[in-house]
Enzyme design. Structure first.
Site, short mmCIF file in Angstrom:
data_model
loop_
_atom_site.label_atom_id
_atom_site.label_comp_id
_atom_site.label_asym_id
_atom_site.label_seq_id
_atom_site.Cartn_x
_atom_site.Cartn_y
_atom_site.Cartn_z
N LYS A 187 0.84 -1.20 0.00
CA LYS A 187 0.00 0.00 0.00
C LYS A 187 0.88 1.26 0.00
CE LYS A 187 -3.61 -2.41 -0.44
NZ LYS A 187 -4.39 -3.14 0.53
C1 LIG Z 1 -5.44 -4.24 0.79
C2 LIG Z 1 -6.91 -4.08 0.77
C3 LIG Z 1 -7.73 -4.42 1.86
C4 LIG Z 1 -7.21 -5.17 3.04
O1 LIG Z 1 -6.18 -4.54 3.66
P1 LIG Z 1 -5.37 -5.36 4.81
O2 LIG Z 1 -4.66 -4.29 5.55
O3 LIG Z 1 -4.44 -6.29 4.08
O4 LIG Z 1 -6.37 -6.08 5.63
C5 LIG Z 1 -9.06 -4.13 1.81
N1 LIG Z 1 -9.60 -3.55 0.74
C6 LIG Z 1 -8.88 -3.23 -0.34
C7 LIG Z 1 -9.54 -2.54 -1.50
C8 LIG Z 1 -7.51 -3.50 -0.36
O5 LIG Z 1 -6.78 -3.20 -1.45
#
Ligand SMILES: *Cc1c(COP(=O)(O)O)cnc(C)c1O
Length: 386
Positions: A187
């Site tokens: 992210k």
């Molecule tokens: C990465 C992601 C999540 C989950 O995030 P985590 O921190 O890995 O639980 C949820 N929604 C979207 C759209 C994502 O890209």
């Protein structure tokens, strides 16, 4: 001479993050403690709007679960979200025994289509979960208005949206009930695993704080600093184990300070891709409205109708050239669990289906160079000419 493999994503972790983690390890406080508390305070301050509560959790999935739980979502309820997302957005609804209603996207933005969301409302609908796909804000003006008209709660899945603005306001400061960010490895800022829930609602914040740590009425940090005996605590609900560690928060403290610089670098790379791919039969990602910020979590292209190669073969060709790509996402309506549970067919989601069949996410991360972008463009050009 073959070039080294160009991965799809890589985090950018600097010496300050490393030193802060080492300091945490030496401090002896490795689970939730002062650095997590500071990360929360810094996060709320960074968003910059008054009255925000920021609560660190160990993933965005956990944060989405906690937000919906605190809003009272449960069996018999329906929650509307986009089919064009990661399964985490929807699975948390099922954790609570409520039902997911998937709707199609707006083909221009690849975010949830507000009109489709409105058509999906039934007397059982309790909440909406918009996703700011790739880092471009969903149409929050329309979504918040329809939520208000129908008395629905709104929880933003802002996993891609740091920093993203909608009509000049940062995602996290809009009029939704809660907003959830992700700090997963790929992210825009990362703590390895981690997330943050933001809300203006003090009661919601209180419930989330209790439920993220076993339903205990105060978290560990309070327990060791408050005047009550250090061993005393009360369990008020069967809560979860969703707290962030100080080791992770140590990374987050420095990643957050770099969020704007990371976004500028991502925007530069997006512009470089736009230019390098300009004359190829590819649809480049939608731009944000003038004056708004796109977080540029992903750079997603779609093969134009008439391109001489299919998406899967295109990804193969790039891979053969040492370039890693991905697909965001295989829509939920195609995933066995969601498809079978709700009897879904691709024809119900024509825009998501059309986009999915043609899309791929190109390598995209702050440490990439312009030369890497040129290399991807060259390989794409060769594959499209073949
Ligand atoms: C990465 C992601 C999540 C989950 O995030 P985590 O921190 O890995 O639980 C949820 N929604 C979207 C759209 C994502 O890209």
């Amino acid at each position: 001479m073959t070039e080294p493999f160009l991965p799809f994503a890589l985090p950018e972790i600097g010496e300050e993050e490393i030193a802060e983690v080492v300091d945490t390890l030496r401090s002896g406080w490795v689970t939730t403690g002062p650095k997590t508390r500071r990360f929360e305070t810094d996060f709320a301050a960074w968003l910059g709007a008054p009255g925000l509560h920021a609560m660190a959790v160990n993933s965005a999935t956990a944060g989405l679960h906690l937000a919906l739980e605190a809003l009272g979502i449960g069996p018999g309820d329906e929650v509307i979200t986009t089919t064009h997302t990661f399964t985490a957005t929807a699975e948390v609804v099922r954790y609570l025994g409520a039902d997911v209603v998937l709707v199609d996207i707006d083909p221009a933005t690849l975010c949830i289509d507000a009109a489709a969301a409105e058509r999906a409302i039934t007397p059982r609908t309790k909440a909406l979960i918009p996703v700011h796909y790739a880092g471009l804000a969903a149409d929050m003006t329309a979504l918040l208005a329809l939520a208000q008209r129908h008395g629905l709660k709104v929880v933003e899945d802002a996993a891609h949206a740091l920093p993203t603005t909608h009509r000049g306001a940062l995602v996290g400061t809009l009029a939704s009930d809660a907003t959830v960010f992700s700090f997963y490895a790929n992210k825009t800022i990362t703590t390895g695993e981690g997330g943050m829930v933001v809300t203006r609602d003090a009661a919601l914040a209180q419930r989330i704080k209790v439920m993220r740590l076993h339903g205990i009425s105060r978290d560990a940090f309070d327990r060791f600093t408050a005047k009550v005996p250090s061993w005393y605590y009360e369990v008020v609900a069967p809560g979860f184990k969703y707290n962030l560690t100080d080791i992770a928060a140590a990374l987050g403290l420095h990643q957050l300070r770099r969020a704007e610089a990371f976004q500028r670098r991502r925007a530069e790379l997006a512009a470089a891709y736009d230019e390098a791919l300009r004359d190829l039969p590819l649809l480049r990602p939608p731009r944000p409205p003038a004056g708004d910020t796109h977080a540029w979590h992903l750079y997603v292209v779609r093969l134009a109708d008439g391109a001489r190669i299919a998406r899967d073969a295109f990804i193969e060709a790039l891979y053969a050239a040492g370039i890693g790509c991905s697909v965001h996402y295989i829509p939920l309506h195609l995933q066995p669990y969601w498809r079978e549970r709700y009897g879904l067919r691709p024809e119900q989601f024509p825009h998501s289906q059309h986009a999915y069949e043609r899309m791929l996410s190109l390598p995209f991360y702050t440490r990439m160079t312009e030369a890497d972008v040129q290399r991807v463009a060259r390989a794409a050009r060769e594959a499209l000419a073949a």
